[in-house]
Design a protein around this motif. Structure first.
Motif, PDB file in Angstrom:
ATOM      1  N   GLY A  77      -5.426   6.062  -1.175  1.00  0.00           N
ATOM      2  CA  GLY A  77      -6.616   6.691  -0.635  1.00  0.00           C
ATOM      3  C   GLY A  77      -6.707   8.161  -0.992  1.00  0.00           C
ATOM      4  O   GLY A  77      -5.752   8.760  -1.491  1.00  0.00           O
ATOM      5  N   ILE A  97     -11.984   3.114   2.519  1.00  0.00           N
ATOM      6  CA  ILE A  97     -11.601   1.774   2.106  1.00  0.00           C
ATOM      7  C   ILE A  97     -12.500   0.756   2.823  1.00  0.00           C
ATOM      8  O   ILE A  97     -12.746   0.870   4.019  1.00  0.00           O
ATOM      9  N   VAL A 113      -2.502   0.525  -3.197  1.00  0.00           N
ATOM     10  CA  VAL A 113      -3.748   1.133  -2.750  1.00  0.00           C
ATOM     11  C   VAL A 113      -3.480   2.602  -2.444  1.00  0.00           C
ATOM     12  O   VAL A 113      -2.573   2.917  -1.671  1.00  0.00           O
ATOM     13  N   GLU A 129      -9.178   4.829  -4.196  1.00  0.00           N
ATOM     14  CA  GLU A 129     -10.308   4.991  -3.290  1.00  0.00           C
ATOM     15  C   GLU A 129     -10.513   6.469  -3.000  1.00  0.00           C
ATOM     16  O   GLU A 129      -9.577   7.171  -2.595  1.00  0.00           O
ATOM     17  N   ASP A 179      -7.682   5.491   3.041  1.00  0.00           N
ATOM     18  CA  ASP A 179      -7.253   4.117   3.278  1.00  0.00           C
ATOM     19  C   ASP A 179      -6.693   4.080   4.697  1.00  0.00           C
ATOM     20  O   ASP A 179      -5.634   4.658   4.974  1.00  0.00           O
ATOM     21  N   ALA A 182     -11.993  -4.902   3.268  1.00  0.00           N
ATOM     22  CA  ALA A 182     -10.595  -4.481   3.372  1.00  0.00           C
ATOM     23  C   ALA A 182      -9.807  -5.475   4.216  1.00  0.00           C
ATOM     24  O   ALA A 182      -8.679  -5.838   3.873  1.00  0.00           O
ATOM     25  N   SER A 239       0.851  -1.186   0.000  1.00  0.00           N
ATOM     26  CA  SER A 239       0.000   0.000   0.000  1.00  0.00           C
ATOM     27  C   SER A 239       0.888   1.237   0.000  1.00  0.00           C
ATOM     28  O   SER A 239       1.677   1.449   0.910  1.00  0.00           O
TER      29      SER A 239
END
Length: 510
Positions: free
Chosen positions: A209, A89, A207, A40, A44, A192, A2
C-alpha cells in the motif's frame, strides 16, 4: 502474503491498482502459481476483520467517502460535480451503493461485434456467475425492501413497470425489482475481501500500500518495469508484465505519464512519445444522472424510523429499468430511489434517473508529469448536439412524476420539492437538467478496447496496449461503450476476463 514493510525489486506480474478489477486479476494469477505484486496508491487496510478498515467503507447502508482521490469537474461544468473514487485497497468497491446489475445482451454483443472477440454475452456469462459468487451477492425479495423502496417498487405499476424478481436477466426489458447486493451482515463486501483475502497467504502474492506508480517503463516497445513513489522516494520494480488497473480516471493518466498517448498532449508536457495512441484518455463517458426529491410524510418517516431502530435501512435497495422514447423496446434508463442520507443538507426523500446510453463523450488529460497533480477530467456531460442525453433524463423525470402523482403514492412521498412543480413541462425539465449536470459514478472508456485498425483504440481484445509488449489494462477504462448497468459487476467481469486471457498466455488454466 501481504508485505507492507517491503517493496520487492522485481516480480513476474505487477498489478497497478488494488481496486475492483485489479484485485480480481491479482488473485486469479496468484491462485495459478504466478508471482504477483499489487501496488496500491492508497492504504492496504489488511484482511477483513482488521481494525484499520474505516467504518464508512464497511457500512453498506451508506455510500463510502473516506480515502478519496479528490477529483471533480473543476470549471468544466456549470456546477461543480464531485467524481468520488476510492484511493485504498478495494478501490471503488469500497465506496459504491452495492447495487449489482448486469446490463443487457445488446451491450456485450456490441463489444464483440466492434472487433473484440471473446466479449459476447454468452462468453461472459460464466464470469458474471463467478463474480456474483465471489462477491457474495444476495438476491433480495420484495418483502425485504424498506418502506421507501417498496413504495416505488409497488407504484411503478401505475406507468406499466412490472414487478420483477431481479434486474439481472440479460434479455429482460423494463420493470422494478429489488436490487441484488453484495452485502454480508451489513458489510459492503468489496473485492479486497472477496478476492484478495483468500489469496493473501499464497507465497506468490505481495500487496504493498501507499505505493503510487508514476510510470510504466518501456524500452524498444516492451515493458521493463515500473517507477513507483513509495515512502517519499522513487523506486524501480523490474518486470516484463504490467497490468494497469487504475480505473477510467487513473489508467489513462499512467499511460500518458509513461509516454503512451496523444503526441500533442505529451509534447506540451515534454514527455517523450514512446507509443503514439491518440485514444488514451479520450472516449470518457458516464451515465448522466438527475435527482428528484419529495418532502416525505409522517407515515413514511414513522415506518422508516422504526426500521432504522433495528439497525438496517439502506439508502439503495430497489431499482427500475425503464425506457425512453429513443429505445422503447429495451431499457435505457434506471430509476433509483434514495432514502434520506448524508447527500443532502436537509432531509429529502429522493428518486433519481440515470441515462444509461449517453451520446456525449469527454476526456481525461494529465496536467503535469507529477503523479500527484490533479488531471483535467471533462466529461462534457449533455454536450451531444442532438440533445439526446438531456431529453432521456427529462423523460425519466416525467415518468417519476407520474408514479409519485398517484393518490396512493402522494400519501407516502409527499410534495415534490426538487426541482419543484414550477419546472413544469418537458422543455423546462430539459433546461433544468442542462443547468444541473450530475454523474452516476460509472466512468468508462478512456483506454478503449478495439482492433489496431481502429485509430481510437488503446488496447486489443485481450487487454494488451497496442504497440507495447507486456502491458495490459484491466478495468472500466477498456469498455468501448458503457453497459446498461451499474458498473460494479461488469468491472469484476473485466478482471475475470483479462485474467483468463493472461492465464491462457501463461499456459495456465483459464
Amino acid at each position: 502474503m501481504s508485505e507492507r514493510d517491503a517493496l520487492p525489486a522485481e516480480s513476474e506480474y505487477v498489478i497497478v491498482g488494488g481496486g475492483t478489477a485489479g484485485n480480481v486479476v491479482a488473485a486469479r494469477l496468484a491462485e495459478a502459481g504466478a508471482e504477483v505484486l499489487v501496488l496500491e496508491a492508497g492504504p492496504d487496510f489488511g484482511p477483513f476483520g482488521s481494525p484499520e478498515w474505516p467504518a464508512d467503507i464497511l457500512d453498506a447502508t451508506r455510500l463510502g467517502h473516506s480515502n478519496d482521490w479528490g477529483y471533480d469537474s473543476g470549471d468544466t461544468l456549470p456546477v461543480t460535480v464531485a467524481f468520488e473514487r476510492a484511493r485504498a485497497i478495494g478501490g471503488c468497491s469500497d465506496f459504491n451503493g452495492t447495487t449489482q446489475t448486469w446490463g443487457h445482451r445488446r451491450d456485450y454483443d456490441g463489444w464483440a461485434e466492434a472487433g473484440n472477440p471473446g466479449w459476447s454475452t454468452d462468453e461472459l456469462l460464466p464470469f458474471f456467475e463467478a463474480g456474483t459468487a465471489a462477491m457474495r451477492v444476495k438476491r433480495y425479495t420484495a418483502e425485504e425492501l424498506t418502506p421507501w423502496q417498496y413504495a416505488w417498487y409497488d407504484g411503478g405499476t401505475t406507468i406499466g413497470l412490472p414487478k420483477l424478481e431481479t434486474l439481472n436477466v440479460m434479455d429482460e426489458t423494463v420493470g422494478f425489482a429489488p436490487e441484488d447486493n453484495n452485502i454480508v451482515d451489513g458489510i459492503r463486501w468489496n473485492t479486497a475481501f472477496a478476492y484478495l483475502d483468500p489469496a493473501r497467504q499464497l507465497p506468490g502474492l505481495t500487496v504493498v500500500g501507499e505505493a503510487h506508480v508514476a510510470r510504466v517503463l518501456v524500452q524498444n516497445g516492451a515493458v521493463t518495469g515500473v517507477e513507483v513513489q513509495w515512502r517519499g522516494a522513487a523506486h524501480v520494480v523490474r518486470t516484463r508484465k504490467v497490468v494497469v488497473a487504475g480505473g477510467a480516471y487513473n489508467s489513462p493518466q499512467l499511460l500518458q505519464r509513461s509516454g503512451i498517448g496523444p503526441a500533442a498532449l505529451l509534447g506540451e508536457l515534454e514527455i517523450p512519445v514512446l507509443v503514439e495512441l491518440r485514444g488514451v484518455g479520450e472516449n470518457l463517458h458516464d451515465q448522466p444522472f438527475a435527482l428528484m426529491s419529495w418532502s416525505g410524510t409522517e407515515r413514511m418517516e414513522r415506518e422508516m424510523g422504526a426500521l432504522r431502530e433495528t439497525g438496517w435501512a439502506p439508502d439503495e435497495q430497489a431499482m427500475a429499468k425503464a425506457a425512453s422514447s429513443f429505445d422503447p423496446e429495451v431499457f435505457d434508463m434506471h430509476f433509483l430511489p434514495y432514502s434520506p442520507s448524508h447527500l443532502f443538507d436537509r432531509k429529502r426523500w429522493s428518486c433519481g434517473v440515470g441515462a444509461l446510453l449517453p451520446d456525449s463523450r469527454g476526456f481525461v488529460r494529465i496536467s503535469s508529469r507529477d503523479p500527484e497533480a490533479k488531471p483535467v477530467i471533462d466529461h462534457r456531460f449533455l454536450s451531444d448536439p442532438a440533445g439526446h442525453d438531456a431529453r432521456v433524463l427529462a423523460e425519466g423525470m416525467e415518468q417519476l412524476r407520474a408514479i409519485a402523482g398517484t393518490s396512493t403514492m402522494a400519501g407516502l412521498v409527499g410534495a415534490e420539492i426538487h426541482p419543484g412543480p414550477e419546472v413544469g413541462d418537458l422543455d423546462a425539465l430539459i433546461a433544468h437538467v442542462n443547468a444541473n449536470p450530475d454523474n452516476y459514478w460509472h466512468p468508462v472508456g478512456t483506454c478503449k478496447m478495439g482492433p489496431a485498425s481502429d485509430p481510437t483504440a488503446v488496447v486489443d481484445a485481450r487487454g494488451q496496449v497496442h504497440g507495447v509488449t507486456g502491458c495490459w489494462v484491466a478495468d472500466a477504462s477498456i469498455m468501448p461503450v458503457v453497459p446498461r448497468a451499474t458498473t460494479a459487476m461488469p468491472v469484476v467481469v473485466v478482471g475475470e476476463r483479462i485474467a483468463s486471457f493472461l492465464l491462457e498466455d501463461r499456459g495456465g488454466v483459464a
